[in-house]
Design a protein around this motif. Structure first.
Motif, PDB file in Angstrom:
ATOM      1  N   SER A 140      50.465  45.154  37.652  1.00 27.17           N
ATOM      2  CA  SER A 140      50.313  45.352  36.073  1.00 27.17           C
ATOM      3  C   SER A 140      49.679  43.843  35.850  1.00 27.17           C
ATOM      4  O   SER A 140      49.026  43.522  34.819  1.00 27.17           O
ATOM      5  CB  SER A 140      51.759  45.337  35.757  1.00 27.17           C
ATOM      6  N   ASP A 141      49.885  42.747  36.676  1.00 33.38           N
ATOM      7  CA  ASP A 141      49.371  41.716  36.604  1.00 33.38           C
ATOM      8  C   ASP A 141      47.697  41.685  36.594  1.00 33.38           C
ATOM      9  O   ASP A 141      47.180  41.117  35.779  1.00 33.38           O
ATOM     10  CB  ASP A 141      49.817  40.567  37.494  1.00 33.38           C
ATOM     11  N   ILE A 142      47.381  42.396  37.774  1.00 32.33           N
ATOM     12  CA  ILE A 142      45.956  42.724  37.905  1.00 32.33           C
ATOM     13  C   ILE A 142      45.378  43.556  36.663  1.00 32.33           C
ATOM     14  O   ILE A 142      44.123  43.089  36.117  1.00 32.33           O
ATOM     15  CB  ILE A 142      45.696  43.417  39.172  1.00 32.33           C
ATOM     16  N   ALA A 143      46.093  44.445  36.304  1.00 30.99           N
ATOM     17  CA  ALA A 143      45.667  45.146  35.037  1.00 30.99           C
ATOM     18  C   ALA A 143      45.639  44.237  33.801  1.00 30.99           C
ATOM     19  O   ALA A 143      44.564  44.292  32.881  1.00 30.99           O
ATOM     20  CB  ALA A 143      46.819  46.238  34.550  1.00 30.99           C
ATOM     21  N   ALA A 144      46.552  42.910  33.601  1.00 35.88           N
ATOM     22  CA  ALA A 144      46.426  42.372  32.433  1.00 35.88           C
ATOM     23  C   ALA A 144      45.087  41.362  32.560  1.00 35.88           C
ATOM     24  O   ALA A 144      44.604  41.235  31.709  1.00 35.88           O
ATOM     25  CB  ALA A 144      47.685  41.511  32.372  1.00 35.88           C
TER      26      ALA A 144
END
Length: 300
Positions: A140-144
């Protein structure tokens, strides 16, 4: 990561399209910049690596290392950490797009390469998290990160400029003292770690969407913000054990549009470029599910 990278940004601040490309650059200026580009890139890379080292020292130095692993933290910190990743990737992409455009790289290549590099620069944080026993690499960090870079790319392709800008503001809270090893010891660490004091904004350059004859002030942007409080532990039960329950806060405010302030000073252009990553303190209207609406005479 962003704070380290933006130490390089004053040297490229003149690349902001509002200041240069809409009015045109003399060809000799572009050529001079192109010749300096390898040196600027080398200096930027050095500062970037140094910034990673400082981040590692500030955030991870007191923790043991483990083998690389993944962890789903999408539900934690009321997603303020995700807003921070988006904010960081956006501004890294913004700097790189402007830098490549300043170097006379073809428009679409400058947008796609600069935007993608912003994502690449932000993502190594996941390696540090993946080696920390208290965290883990996060999809989810990478998606952000990707969302922040795509926000730059999409606006540049659509309008040739950024009209909606993520910004950050910070104020100190009482919660850091309850868990300083996680939320920070002192102002410099709390600035990075205490999500209770973080607010992330979307500042909208409204005049770019209005007719040219509109009298709305160019230097004034409407802004909406997201914050949260009572986040000492990620676990809700642990929070309740000390009498806390995390909740989100929503804000409506106005912001200073630094890009709209005319100046011929290169120093001021550089200062305005860097300052545009932060929300200017102004009055704000807050809403949260605990107390409903609350007015702030001046909100940081």
């Amino acid at each position: 990561m962003l704070l380290a990278w933006l130490s390089f940004s004053p040297s490229v601040a003149g690349a902001q399209s509002t200041y240069t490309f809409e009015t045109g650059e003399p060809q000799d200026t572009v050529n001079q910049f192109s010749r300096r580009l390898p040196w600027l890139a080398a200096g930027g890379a050095t500062l970037y690596v140094g910034g990673l080292a400082l981040l590692n020292q500030a955030w991870y130095s007191e923790k043991e290392r483990t083998s690389f692993h993944w962890f789903n933290d999408a539900h934690e910190w009321k997603q303020l950490d995700k807003a921070g990743h988006l904010w960081g990737a956006f501004h890294e992409s913004r700097v790189l797009v402007d830098l490549l455009r300043k170097a006379a790289v073809p428009e679409k290549k400058a947008i796609w390469y600069g935007g993608a590099l912003g994502f690449v620069l932000q993502t190594p944080i996941e390696y540090f998290d993946g080696r920390s026993p208290e965290y883990g690499a996060s999809l989810s960090d990478i998606a952000a990160n990707a969302a922040g870079s795509l926000l730059v790319i999409s606006q540049q392709l659509a309008w040739g400029e950024n009209r909606i800008t993520p910004k950050y503001s910070f104020h100190r809270t009482r919660y850091a003292a309850l868990r300083p090893n996680v939320l920070g010891k002192g102002l410099s660490e709390e600035f990075l770690k205490d999500y209770n004091g973080h607010t992330y904004w979307l500042s909208v350059d409204l005049t770019k969407f209005l007719p040219k004859e509109s009298r709305f002030p160019k230097w004034l942007n409407p802004a909406v913000g997201l914050g949260a409080e009572e986040m000492v532990y990620n676990d809700a039960e642990a929070n309740r054990a000390i009498g806390l329950e995390a909740y989100r806060q929503y804000y409506l405010s106005v912001d200073l549009n630094w890009k709209a302030i005319p100046t011929h000073s290169k120093f001021l252009r550089s200062a305005f470029y860097v300052l545009s990553i932060f929300k200017f303190p102004t009055p704000a209207l807050e809403y949260n599910r605990r107390k409903g609406f609350k007015a702030h005479a001046l909100y940081f």
